[in-house]
Design a protein around this motif. Structure first.
Motif, PDB file in Angstrom:
ATOM      1  N   PRO A 127       0.886  -1.233  -0.031  1.00 36.39           N
ATOM      2  CA  PRO A 127      -0.017   0.068   0.080  1.00 36.39           C
ATOM      3  C   PRO A 127       1.025   1.409   0.226  1.00 36.39           C
ATOM      4  N   ALA A 128       1.989   1.197   0.694  1.00 38.00           N
ATOM      5  CA  ALA A 128       2.779   2.410   0.784  1.00 38.00           C
ATOM      6  C   ALA A 128       3.257   2.654  -0.669  1.00 38.00           C
ATOM      7  N   GLN A 129       4.069   1.723  -1.262  1.00 41.75           N
ATOM      8  CA  GLN A 129       4.475   1.676  -2.707  1.00 41.75           C
ATOM      9  C   GLN A 129       3.333   2.316  -3.491  1.00 41.75           C
ATOM     10  N   LYS A 130       2.132   1.903  -3.274  1.00 37.37           N
ATOM     11  CA  LYS A 130       1.051   2.202  -4.236  1.00 37.37           C
ATOM     12  C   LYS A 130       0.848   3.927  -4.155  1.00 37.37           C
ATOM     13  N   TRP A 131       0.745   4.174  -2.803  1.00 36.81           N
ATOM     14  CA  TRP A 131       0.573   5.823  -2.702  1.00 36.81           C
ATOM     15  C   TRP A 131       1.741   6.600  -3.016  1.00 36.81           C
ATOM     16  N   ASN A 132       3.040   5.948  -2.698  1.00 33.90           N
ATOM     17  CA  ASN A 132       4.140   6.684  -3.380  1.00 33.90           C
ATOM     18  C   ASN A 132       4.358   6.721  -4.754  1.00 33.90           C
ATOM     19  N   SER A 133       3.804   6.080  -5.519  1.00 35.88           N
ATOM     20  CA  SER A 133       3.697   6.155  -6.877  1.00 35.88           C
ATOM     21  C   SER A 133       2.750   7.283  -7.432  1.00 35.88           C
ATOM     22  N   VAL A 134       1.908   7.472  -6.642  1.00 33.93           N
ATOM     23  CA  VAL A 134       0.982   8.727  -7.021  1.00 33.93           C
ATOM     24  C   VAL A 134       1.732   9.800  -6.576  1.00 33.93           C
ATOM     25  N   ILE A 135       2.000   9.946  -5.489  1.00 33.70           N
ATOM     26  CA  ILE A 135       2.932  11.111  -4.960  1.00 33.70           C
ATOM     27  C   ILE A 135       4.063  11.499  -5.996  1.00 33.70           C
ATOM     28  N   LEU A 136       4.986  10.767  -6.228  1.00 38.49           N
ATOM     29  CA  LEU A 136       5.970  10.652  -7.280  1.00 38.49           C
ATOM     30  C   LEU A 136       5.579  11.317  -8.507  1.00 38.49           C
ATOM     31  N   ALA A 137       4.421  10.675  -9.179  1.00 39.18           N
ATOM     32  CA  ALA A 137       3.998  11.202 -10.440  1.00 39.18           C
ATOM     33  C   ALA A 137       3.710  12.790 -10.344  1.00 39.18           C
ATOM     34  N   VAL A 138       3.112  13.101  -9.212  1.00 40.10           N
ATOM     35  CA  VAL A 138       2.678  14.662  -9.032  1.00 40.10           C
ATOM     36  C   VAL A 138       4.162  15.398  -8.686  1.00 40.10           C
ATOM     37  N   SER A 139       4.879  14.946  -7.906  1.00 41.25           N
ATOM     38  CA  SER A 139       5.937  15.697  -7.278  1.00 41.25           C
ATOM     39  C   SER A 139       6.935  15.735  -8.940  1.00 41.25           C
ATOM     40  N   GLY A 140       7.052  14.986  -9.738  1.00 40.14           N
ATOM     41  CA  GLY A 140       7.840  15.224 -10.869  1.00 40.14           C
ATOM     42  C   GLY A 140       7.467  16.369 -11.672  1.00 40.14           C
TER      43      GLY A 140
END
Length: 476
Positions: free
Chosen positions: A58-71
């Motif tokens: 679950p953490a990796q799933k949320w991190n993928s969303v955050i990384l996409a926005v951060s980039g």
């Protein structure tokens, strides 16, 4: 001595015109923007498959969303400066060509780490928004620039919702060709990436930076083109201008909130109104597809108020529509009736997207020497707003759900699930309420945006040059 680029700009949106430089550019940049957002969010319909295939936590799933926005935040800040220096044509071409690479690679990943890295770099194509706004700002006169900006931007936002329909269809077609269902998401992403790459080639050969030609050609002819030193001055002026940072916050309060609400609304509708996942998903999809016309309305009314009341009129409309957005979200957050909920969700959707269009009916008039830089800064504000709002909702929901689980320890799985669902709905509802209040306050902050007398006079001159003598502001 530099010359201005005003007379050759389009003064109206003729959607049947595919030959003039401004309208051809409008259509190509709109389609390119649609494809970029389509690829950016292309993985969303397949996340359950990705979680199973790669074993994401679950953490990796949320991190993928955050990384996409951060980039996207960093890419938008950079791309605006590059547009001012090299022109939107080359910037969009290279963004499409290079941005296609991580999209394609995302379909080839084998580990969670590889997936997260690809998601980070895929987020860079979200910078396409900035180039789109810069390019339409260079192609259209002041009487129609807000409408043109809003309409082209609406196509991109619609791409972020259309992938929920189109990506599964692509996957179904691939499966029909004999590909294993477990691998369909991979082939779908590769196809999306290849389409973006091909669009980059189209962009290079069929668009120009301005109605008069490309930046390089204009510079060679000794006409209006900013040298390196002047570019830097323009960028520094943009950073120092308080109005730019107000618009940064404003865009966080509209586009950022739209992204966050769009990303959390499926679960909220299911938890609050006991809807089936498919029904909730269709409602959210309709919300996203409203961008096709709602954002255009914001730009249109921004232009109309600009004709009636000058640049100040554009700001006043922006203040009003932000206030409406905040009120609609606050009201929606308190409703438990499905019918009323849908009514106010539609009202919120309409107002938040109109606010986005209204924002970029103001941006082109802040500093014409740094349209790209300003568009980049303001555009980045949208993703910052999405990140902060998502973190607020995630933190409230996570705490509430854990408390519900602890309070029902020992009960049946169904009881725990219902308690967790109710807690999540209550937490997100309170989060929407807080965000709505903040949007309303930010709307009042936008009132502080001022324009000099010289700016107002320049805007009037542009209206005259674009053949809009009948729309000279009453306070001129």
């Amino acid at each position: 001595m530099k010359t201005t680029i005003t007379s050759a700009k389009a003064t109206r949106l003729n959607f049947r015109d595919f030959t003039s430089v401004p309208m051809r550019t409008f259509w190509i940049t709109s389609i390119a923007f649609f494809l970029c957002f389509f690829a950016w969010f292309g993985i969303v319909p397949f996340m359950p498959d990705v979680v199973r295939d790669l074993g994401l936590t679950p953490a990796q799933k949320w991190n993928s969303v955050i990384l996409a926005v951060s980039g996207t935040v960093f890419a938008r800040l950079l791309i605006g400066k590059l547009c001012d220096k090299y022109g939107p044509r080359l910037c969009y071409t290279w963004l499409l060509l290079l941005g296609a690479i991580p999209v394609i690679l995302c379909g080839l990943v084998q580990t969670p780490l590889q997936f997260l890295i690809c998601r980070l770099f895929i987020g860079f194509i979200g910078a396409s928004f900035v180039i789109t706004q810069v390019h339409t700002s260079l192609m259209f006169a002041s009487n129609i620039v807000g409408t043109a900006n809003a309409t082209s931007a609406g196509w991109g936002n619609m791409g972020g919702g259309a992938n929920r329909l189109i990506m599964p269809l692509i996957a179904a077609a691939i499966i029909g060709l004999g590909v294993a269902e477990a691998d369909a998401w991979r082939y779908s992403l590769v196809i999306a990436g290849v389409i973006c790459f091909l669009m980059g080639i189209v962009y290079f050969f069929f668009t120009k930076d301005t109605p008069e030609g490309n930046f390089k050609e204009i510079k060679a002819a000794g006409k209006k083109i900013k040298g390196k030193k002047k570019d830097e001055v323009g960028f520094l002026e943009a950073l120092k201008d308080y109005r730019v940072w107000i618009l940064f916050v404003v865009y966080a309060a509209c586009f950022g909130i739209e992204l966050t609400v769009y990303g959390t609304m499926d679960d909220y509708l299911q938890n609050t109104f006991n809807l089936e996942r498919i029904t909730a998903g269709n409602i959210v999809l309709s919300f996203a597809l409203m961008n096709l016309f709602a954002r255009t309305l914001g730009g249109y009314f921004g232009d109309r108020f600009g004709k009636l009341k000058g640049l100040r009129g554009r700001v006043l409309f922006l203040v009003a529509i932000l206030a409406v957005e905040g009120v609609m979200l606050v009201t929606f957050s308190t409703i438990t009736s499905l019918l009323l909920g849908i009514i106010f969700l539609v009202a919120f959707s309409l107002s938040v997207q109109m606010a986005e269009g209204a924002t970029f009916s103001v941006v082109p008039f802040i500093n014409k020497k740094a349209i790209g830089s300003i568009s980049g800064i303001v555009g980045a504000g949208g993703n910052v707003g999405a990140f902060l709002a998502a973190m607020l909702l995630k933190s409230k929901a996570a705490v509430a759900e854990q408390a519900a689980i602890n309070a029902n320890s020992g009960a049946s799985e169904e009881v725990i699930r219902l308690a967790q669902s109710e807690a999540a709905a209550t937490a997100v509802s309170s989060g929407y309420f807080i965000i709505g209040i903040m949007v309303f306050v930010i709307g009042l902050l936008a009132y502080a945006i001022k324009f000099s007398t010289a700016d107002e006079k320049n805007a009037i001159e542009e209206l005259k040059l674009s053949g809009q003598e009948n729309f000279i502001p009453s306070n001129a």
